[in-house]
Design a protein around this motif. Structure first.
Motif, PDB file in Angstrom:
ATOM      1  N   GLY A 147      -7.576   3.291   6.000  1.00  0.00           N
ATOM      2  CA  GLY A 147      -7.219   4.678   5.737  1.00  0.00           C
ATOM      3  C   GLY A 147      -7.863   5.670   6.679  1.00  0.00           C
ATOM      4  O   GLY A 147      -7.196   6.564   7.205  1.00  0.00           O
ATOM      5  N   ARG A 207     -17.200  -2.057  -4.366  1.00  0.00           N
ATOM      6  CA  ARG A 207     -16.235  -2.429  -3.335  1.00  0.00           C
ATOM      7  C   ARG A 207     -15.812  -3.862  -3.607  1.00  0.00           C
ATOM      8  O   ARG A 207     -16.652  -4.704  -3.932  1.00  0.00           O
ATOM      9  CB  ARG A 207     -16.833  -2.279  -1.939  1.00  0.00           C
ATOM     10  CG  ARG A 207     -17.328  -0.849  -1.684  1.00  0.00           C
ATOM     11  CD  ARG A 207     -17.516  -0.576  -0.228  1.00  0.00           C
ATOM     12  NE  ARG A 207     -18.005   0.779  -0.001  1.00  0.00           N
ATOM     13  CZ  ARG A 207     -17.708   1.516   1.064  1.00  0.00           C
ATOM     14  NH1 ARG A 207     -16.899   1.034   1.989  1.00  0.00           N
ATOM     15  NH2 ARG A 207     -18.207   2.720   1.213  1.00  0.00           N
ATOM     16  N   TRP A 226      -7.982  -1.582  -3.184  1.00  0.00           N
ATOM     17  CA  TRP A 226      -8.011  -0.126  -3.006  1.00  0.00           C
ATOM     18  C   TRP A 226      -8.055   0.551  -4.361  1.00  0.00           C
ATOM     19  O   TRP A 226      -7.521   0.037  -5.345  1.00  0.00           O
ATOM     20  CB  TRP A 226      -6.772   0.339  -2.246  1.00  0.00           C
ATOM     21  CG  TRP A 226      -6.863   0.147  -0.766  1.00  0.00           C
ATOM     22  CD1 TRP A 226      -7.630  -0.757  -0.103  1.00  0.00           C
ATOM     23  CD2 TRP A 226      -6.146   0.869   0.241  1.00  0.00           C
ATOM     24  NE1 TRP A 226      -7.433  -0.651   1.251  1.00  0.00           N
ATOM     25  CE2 TRP A 226      -6.531   0.337   1.484  1.00  0.00           C
ATOM     26  CE3 TRP A 226      -5.206   1.899   0.199  1.00  0.00           C
ATOM     27  CZ2 TRP A 226      -6.010   0.819   2.687  1.00  0.00           C
ATOM     28  CZ3 TRP A 226      -4.694   2.382   1.390  1.00  0.00           C
ATOM     29  CH2 TRP A 226      -5.096   1.847   2.629  1.00  0.00           C
ATOM     30  N   SER A 230     -13.345  -2.588   2.437  1.00  0.00           N
ATOM     31  CA  SER A 230     -12.941  -2.270   1.074  1.00  0.00           C
ATOM     32  C   SER A 230     -13.449  -0.874   0.722  1.00  0.00           C
ATOM     33  O   SER A 230     -14.648  -0.614   0.832  1.00  0.00           O
ATOM     34  CB  SER A 230     -13.521  -3.285   0.089  1.00  0.00           C
ATOM     35  OG  SER A 230     -13.044  -4.591   0.367  1.00  0.00           O
ATOM     36  N   PRO A 231     -12.574   0.039   0.310  1.00  0.00           N
ATOM     37  CA  PRO A 231     -13.029   1.370  -0.095  1.00  0.00           C
ATOM     38  C   PRO A 231     -13.786   1.309  -1.424  1.00  0.00           C
ATOM     39  O   PRO A 231     -13.725   0.318  -2.156  1.00  0.00           O
ATOM     40  CB  PRO A 231     -11.723   2.171  -0.240  1.00  0.00           C
ATOM     41  CG  PRO A 231     -10.654   1.317   0.359  1.00  0.00           C
ATOM     42  CD  PRO A 231     -11.123  -0.094   0.244  1.00  0.00           C
ATOM     43  N   ARG A 274       0.819  -1.204   0.000  1.00  0.00           N
ATOM     44  CA  ARG A 274       0.000   0.000   0.000  1.00  0.00           C
ATOM     45  C   ARG A 274       0.859   1.262   0.000  1.00  0.00           C
ATOM     46  O   ARG A 274       2.020   1.241   0.443  1.00  0.00           O
ATOM     47  CB  ARG A 274      -0.899   0.026   1.232  1.00  0.00           C
ATOM     48  CG  ARG A 274      -1.877  -1.131   1.341  1.00  0.00           C
ATOM     49  CD  ARG A 274      -2.874  -1.111   0.222  1.00  0.00           C
ATOM     50  NE  ARG A 274      -3.903  -2.135   0.377  1.00  0.00           N
ATOM     51  CZ  ARG A 274      -4.608  -2.634  -0.613  1.00  0.00           C
ATOM     52  NH1 ARG A 274      -4.388  -2.206  -1.849  1.00  0.00           N
ATOM     53  NH2 ARG A 274      -5.538  -3.549  -0.407  1.00  0.00           N
ATOM     54  N   SER A 310      -8.581   0.632 -11.598  1.00  0.00           N
ATOM     55  CA  SER A 310      -7.562   0.436 -10.561  1.00  0.00           C
ATOM     56  C   SER A 310      -6.890  -0.913 -10.735  1.00  0.00           C
ATOM     57  O   SER A 310      -7.528  -1.903 -11.115  1.00  0.00           O
ATOM     58  CB  SER A 310      -8.193   0.527  -9.169  1.00  0.00           C
ATOM     59  OG  SER A 310      -8.863   1.767  -8.994  1.00  0.00           O
TER      60      SER A 310
END
Length: 470
Positions: free
Chosen positions: A257, A440, A457, A368-369, A148, A375
């Protein structure tokens, strides 16, 4: 009346009449001027729209599994019990990412860091994930985690300070200047900053290891807030447990986060039926914390691919700064999404185990964002990975999942308020494109004595245009 007086009277009256008319005209003119729009001249200031040059994309990994106290002459020393096997990749068409190794405190070469410089004025995304497996007398199990970007603030939900746990807070600084970190621990007594968590200096290009028991000895359900100044850090938690001299699993827990009011934890894999040998109804546990205000959280557990909840929705009262654990018993074998709706921002994670005997493993699943832009994510070595997609919106979302080399592509429509899955390959870099919507996503890895989960992410958003006024 004489002629002179008559003349004076007439001229005076005329002057008064004219004055009155002039005054009236002036009043009407003023009122009209006020009420009617006047002609104006406007000129827009000169400005230039410019897009800032993109920065390099940087991700830091957790590194290999560490053991504590194997050297009897240095009981507090660390050693690498199993190296981490990392898979990495970048935006298709870009050069391979630059790789470096951090220096780990007391353990020599530490975790890997991957950097992808921009191509001209175009940002290059990078993704990486690693896995490690160990089968020793003091440490056993399978761990997988995603690499990350470093953050100035993050949250670690998981682990324990009780007897049998040997949990470690891992702080990595891939930057060029030192970072000073404050570790705030939330427990039964609320928030506190213990001496061992105050002004922890993490050197540039290094990893610092802090035993969790040194921060919260005896705390059953801790949550740690990691705050950094000077440079952002990548924080994670290595957690393991030993039951009566038998190791019961290991995991590397990714940081969260920030708190949010509606965290969604997807891809929670239940591998043993309730009541089966070696299983327990308490094999699934949710840990919750509201750090800033008293709150009520509603918990809903839904099997992936279905609409009906697996358990009755439950409301949980949260006291500011005090973590709460909620058992989620009786879940059948399958993959689940845990949805939380709270009236204040919360952090949460789900603990899941394959059992409580020798050879069993456990995992912590973190939220999960929202992924609303294309992505990248990577799968690790180990058991076959399964991607779970959850759509929390009121409209269907059409997504495309493709491998970076173009050999695999699948289109998935995630129904409104629903979920779906896709089987993936190990050691592969994928792209998740949610189209016009947001989803998500989480990756689950389950095998014989192996359990792990990786939330997906979103890629960092491109820097917006800025207006420059010369």
């Amino acid at each position: 009346m004489s002629d002179k007086r008559a003349f004076r009277w007439a001229t005076t009256s005329t002057r008064r009449l004219v004055g009155t008319l002039v005054s009236a005209a002036a009043v009407v003119g003023v009122v009209t001027a006020v009420t009617l729009p006047w002609p104006t001249f406007a000129r827009e200031p000169l400005s230039i729209a410019a897009v800032p040059a993109p920065a390099a994309s940087v991700v830091a990994c957790d590194g290999g599994l560490l053991s504590v106290g194997r050297d009897v002459a240095a009981a507090a020393s660390f050693a690498v019990a199993a190296p981490q096997d990392v898979t990495s990749g970048v935006t298709p068409g870009a050069p391979a990412p630059q790789q470096q190794a951090l220096q780990s405190e007391g353990a020599g070469e530490g975790p890997a860091v991957y950097t992808a410089p921009p191509q001209g004025r175009t940002r290059v995304d990078v993704a990486a994930a690693g896995a490690a497996i160990v089968a020793d007398e003091d440490l056993a199990g399978f761990a997988a985690s995603a690499c990350r970007p470093p953050l100035l603030e993050s949250w670690l939900v998981g682990g324990s300070g009780e007897t049998g746990a040997a949990d470690l807070v891992l702080l990595s600084n891939p930057g060029a200047v030192p970072a000073t970190v404050q570790l705030t621990v939330f427990g039964a007594e609320g928030a506190q900053t213990p001496p061992g968590g105050t002004d922890v200096v993490v050197a540039a290009g290094a990893q610092r290891v802090v035993p969790l028991a040194g921060l919260v000895l005896g705390e059953a359900s801790p949550v740690v807030r990691v705050s950094a100044v000077g440079a952002p850090v990548h924080a994670s938690l290595q957690t393991s447990i030993t039951r009566t001299l038998t190791p019961g699993g290991v995991d590397q827990v990714s940081a969260i986060g920030q708190p949010e009011t509606s965290p969604t934890i997807t891809g929670v894999a239940v591998t043993a039926a309730p009541g089966a040998e070696g299983a327990s109804d308490a094999a699934t546990v949710l840990r919750l914390l509201s750090p800033s205000a008293d709150a009520t959280a509603s918990i809903r557990v839904v099997p992936v691919g279905r609409a009906d909840a697996a358990l009755e929705p439950e409301d949980v009262a949260l006291v500011t700064g005090q973590p709460v654990e909620v058992a989620l018993p009786g879940l059948a074998v399958g993959t689940y999404t845990v949805q939380i709706d709270a009236d204040a921002p919360v952090v949460a994670a789900v603990w899941q185990t394959t059992g409580f005997g020798a050879g069993d493993d456990f995992a912590w699943y973190t939220p999960s964002p929202d992924v609303s832009v294309p992505s990248l994510f990577a799968t690790t070595s180990g058991p076959p990975p399964v991607l779970s997609l959850v759509n929390t919106s009121e409209e269907p979302v059409s997504t495309v999942v493709s491998s970076a080399d173009g050999s695999y592509i699948v289109e998935l429509t995630v129904p409104a308020g629903g979920s779906t899955t896709a089987r993936l390959s190990p050691r592969t870099v994928y792209s998740l494109d949610p189209g016009e919507g947001a989803v998500r996503a989480g990756v689950s890895l389950t095998g014989d004595g192996a359990l792990a989960g990786l939330p997906v992410w979103p890629a960092d958003a491109a820097a917006p245009e800025i207006l420059v006024y010369p």
